[in-house]
Scaffold this motif. Structure first.
Motif, PDB file in Angstrom:
ATOM      1  N   VAL A 229       0.860  -1.188   0.000  1.00 47.10           N
ATOM      2  CA  VAL A 229       0.000   0.000   0.000  1.00 47.10           C
ATOM      3  C   VAL A 229       0.896   1.237   0.000  1.00 47.10           C
ATOM      4  O   VAL A 229       1.850   1.322   0.779  1.00 47.10           O
ATOM      5  CB  VAL A 229      -0.928   0.029   1.230  1.00 47.10           C
ATOM      6  N   GLU A 230       0.573   2.190  -0.859  1.00 48.06           N
ATOM      7  CA  GLU A 230       1.371   3.411  -0.950  1.00 48.06           C
ATOM      8  C   GLU A 230       0.457   4.615  -1.078  1.00 48.06           C
ATOM      9  O   GLU A 230      -0.529   4.580  -1.806  1.00 48.06           O
ATOM     10  CB  GLU A 230       2.311   3.333  -2.151  1.00 48.06           C
ATOM     11  N   VAL A 231       0.790   5.691  -0.355  1.00 49.03           N
ATOM     12  CA  VAL A 231       0.035   6.943  -0.425  1.00 49.03           C
ATOM     13  C   VAL A 231       0.956   8.005  -1.015  1.00 49.03           C
ATOM     14  O   VAL A 231       2.080   8.183  -0.546  1.00 49.03           O
ATOM     15  CB  VAL A 231      -0.449   7.384   0.969  1.00 49.03           C
ATOM     16  N   GLY A 236       3.062  13.434  -6.740  1.00 45.58           N
ATOM     17  CA  GLY A 236       3.319  12.068  -7.144  1.00 45.58           C
ATOM     18  C   GLY A 236       4.364  11.362  -6.309  1.00 45.58           C
ATOM     19  O   GLY A 236       4.758  10.233  -6.629  1.00 45.58           O
ATOM     20  N   ASN A 237       4.841  11.988  -5.214  1.00 45.28           N
ATOM     21  CA  ASN A 237       5.854  11.373  -4.365  1.00 45.28           C
ATOM     22  C   ASN A 237       5.205  10.550  -3.257  1.00 45.28           C
ATOM     23  O   ASN A 237       4.200  10.966  -2.663  1.00 45.28           O
ATOM     24  CB  ASN A 237       6.752  12.441  -3.738  1.00 45.28           C
ATOM     25  N   ASN A 252       7.545   9.311   4.661  1.00 44.34           N
ATOM     26  CA  ASN A 252       8.490  10.090   3.876  1.00 44.34           C
ATOM     27  C   ASN A 252       8.147  11.568   3.911  1.00 44.34           C
ATOM     28  O   ASN A 252       7.017  11.952   4.257  1.00 44.34           O
ATOM     29  CB  ASN A 252       8.497   9.602   2.427  1.00 44.34           C
ATOM     30  N   ASP A 253       9.128  12.407   3.530  1.00 44.39           N
ATOM     31  CA  ASP A 253       8.850  13.830   3.418  1.00 44.39           C
ATOM     32  C   ASP A 253       8.179  14.109   2.080  1.00 44.39           C
ATOM     33  O   ASP A 253       7.870  13.188   1.309  1.00 44.39           O
ATOM     34  CB  ASP A 253      10.133  14.646   3.584  1.00 44.39           C
ATOM     35  N   VAL A 254       7.918  15.374   1.788  1.00 42.82           N
ATOM     36  CA  VAL A 254       7.162  15.725   0.586  1.00 42.82           C
ATOM     37  C   VAL A 254       7.907  15.351  -0.687  1.00 42.82           C
ATOM     38  O   VAL A 254       7.303  15.216  -1.760  1.00 42.82           O
ATOM     39  CB  VAL A 254       6.825  17.230   0.580  1.00 42.82           C
ATOM     40  N   ASP A 255       9.230  15.146  -0.573  1.00 42.82           N
ATOM     41  CA  ASP A 255      10.019  14.771  -1.746  1.00 42.82           C
ATOM     42  C   ASP A 255      10.199  13.265  -1.869  1.00 42.82           C
ATOM     43  O   ASP A 255      10.879  12.793  -2.780  1.00 42.82           O
ATOM     44  CB  ASP A 255      11.397  15.438  -1.681  1.00 42.82           C
TER      45      ASP A 255
END
Length: 518
Positions: A229-231, A236-237, A252-255
């Motif tokens: 699962v990925e958000v 698109g990061n 993760n951060d925004v990047d």
């Protein structure tokens, strides 16, 4: 290293990594350059996002992966001298330190087994050769017409009516092409986009959901990333990812750089990693450091461990805290359970040599071991005594003598040239004891600190011995607890308390005395 390469020029470095060395998808790769094979501190280092090489878990498909990058932190390098390279993945050193040689760099072109990578304008093959599209030719199979004829002969083309009839027959008796048997279910069993789902459904277009989301991983040996699962954010990061097979979550951060990593199955137990803005893991918490106990590692901004906290140093032992300097050398160790079962603190110099030891239990006693002891809170060496003084109150600066009626105790001095003189009660004039000794619960203990050596202020009376000047020998007087100048050479032997360091012209007062019984 060839002298033709100048400082500031990007240097391509890399290493071959076996997939067996990586039991999880890494987040960051660091290359460190050293000026000798045994140097402790790197000359320079540079960190890279491991996603450049390990995105999608490709390293699981083969035996080895080549990780290489253009190293740009070369401004401070002396390229005319040998250099050595270390490769660190998520804080773990991979392989051994390698010497960089311009004629034979450590980058070896070994790619993932059976993997061909598409590039703009061509392809790159497992042997790392590149084939451009301009060099790719096509060939026509001379039997192509025969193959087509055989396919046609196998089944004649459907007419429109024939195709509809075939679909109806496959859809079941009475079918009006209403998909009433789609996957064995009627169309009403499938939710529409306008439906508010209260069961196990999700609408990606913004529909509401009050139920639960279930993601089931596929079975089989190749199911490592099934159920993943990925958000992602608007750029698109990936900001959150969940791997149910390994029980791992990454924030993760925004990047898209991992900042918090939680693993429920990390070797022996759970683990949490925290990374800084440079993608370096600076804090690790392990639930099981191979001995069933938790372990915490904290690092500096470069990823060098500076604090390690082990809840159980070894099987059957207590906790241990170890601290390191910026060069990675242990400088402080705190052990809650040393070999004698008591607390233990060890301090080391910059070379890692033990210099101070505080042992809470050595033969039943506490012990401090060091080469040099500096005391800044006082200036005399005292022992604790009880003082019998039924008439004259005991005060700091008093001369005291041995009490012949009470072994181990003292009394205020009260006769001239008393050979029983023992010392001076410490603390007068604001000068405190520097070290006090005594053994609690024995005769070698008491209420008052009595200076036996060192510098201490003493009560003095000039009416019997006259004016006192620095260097004069002092002895007891007939005034209780007061000193006087020793002028009688015959009587003063064995009755001297010390030498005056300040003067007193007349009357009573305090004189600084260098205590030296003689």
């Amino acid at each position: 290293m060839s002298s033709s390469i100048t400082a500031g020029t990007p240097l391509k470095v890399g290493a071959i990594v076996a997939s067996s060395q990586l039991w999880e998808v890494p987040s960051q790769v660091t290359f460190r350059l050293f000026d000798s094979a045994t140097a402790v501190n790197p000359v320079t280092s540079q960190a890279f996002d491991a996603g450049l090489w390990f995105s999608g878990g490709q390293f699981l498909a083969g035996k080895t992966v080549r990780v290489s990058a253009s190293f740009t932190n070369t401004d401070d390098l002396d390229m005319s001298k040998p250099l050595w390279l270390e490769t660190v993945i998520d804080g773990t050193l991979i392989g051994s330190r390698q010497e960089l040689v311009a004629e034979a760099p450590p980058v070896v072109d070994i790619s993932v087994e059976n993997f061909i990578e598409a590039r703009s304008g061509g392809f790159i093959f497992p042997d790392n050769t590149v084939q451009t599209t301009a060099g790719i030719t096509t060939e026509t199979d001379p039997n192509l017409a025969a193959h087509a004829a055989n396919a046609s002969a196998h089944h004649a083309p459907y007419t429109d009516a024939g195709a509809v009839a075939a679909i109806k027959a496959a859809d079941g008796p009475g079918s009006g092409l209403d998909a009433d048997l789609l996957d064995g279910q009627h169309a009403s069993a499938f939710a529409s986009a306008a439906h508010n789902h209260n069961a196990d459904y999700v609408n990606v277009t913004g529909d509401t959901m009050t139920g639960k989301l279930i993601v089931n991983p596929a079975s089989g040996t190749a199911a490592d990333f099934h159920g993943y699962v990925e958000v992602r954010n608007s750029a698109g990061n990936s900001t959150v990812s969940i791997n149910p097979v390994f029980g791992r979550i990454a924030f993760n951060d925004v990047d898209g750089h991992t900042r918090v990593y939680v693993a429920g199955n990390a070797g022996n137990g759970g683990r949490i990693n925290l990374s800084n803005a440079s993608n370096i893991v600076t804090a690790r918490l392990k639930g099981d450091d191979s001995d069933g106990a938790s372990f915490i590692t904290l690092t500096d901004s470069a990823g060098t461990a500076t604090i390690k906290i082990d809840a159980q140093e070894a099987s059957g032992d207590g906790a241990e805290i170890t601290m390191y300097n910026t060069g990675g050398t242990r400088t402080i160790q705190i052990d809650s359970d040393s070999g004698t079962q008591g607390g233990y603190i060890q301090l080391y110099d910059s070379a890692g040599n033990a210099t101070i030891t505080l042992d809470g239990e050595t033969g039943g006693d506490g012990r401090i071991t060091t080469q040099e002891l500096a005391i800044t809170g006082g200036s005399d060496f005292s022992e604790q005594f009880d003082i019998n003084s039924p008439v004259t109150p005991v005060e700091a600066g008093m001369l005291v003598s041995i009490d012949p009626q009470n072994p181990g105790k003292l009394i205020p001095s009260n006769e001239p040239y008393d050979r029983k003189v023992a010392g001076i009660v410490s603390g007068a004039g604001g000068v405190k004891p520097g070290m006090m000794m005594g053994q609690s619960g024995t005769i070698a203990d008491g209420e008052y600190p009595v200076a036996l050596t060192g510098r201490v202020y003493a009560l003095v009376d000039t009416r019997e011995g006259g004016e006192i000047r620095p260097g004069d020998l002092l002895t007891t007087s007939s005034v209780p607890g007061h000193a006087m100048k020793a002028t009688n050479a015959e009587k003063r032997s064995g009755a001297i308390i010390g030498k005056a360091m300040t003067s007193l012209k007349e009357g009573k007062g305090l004189v600084l005395v260098l205590v030296s019984l003689q």
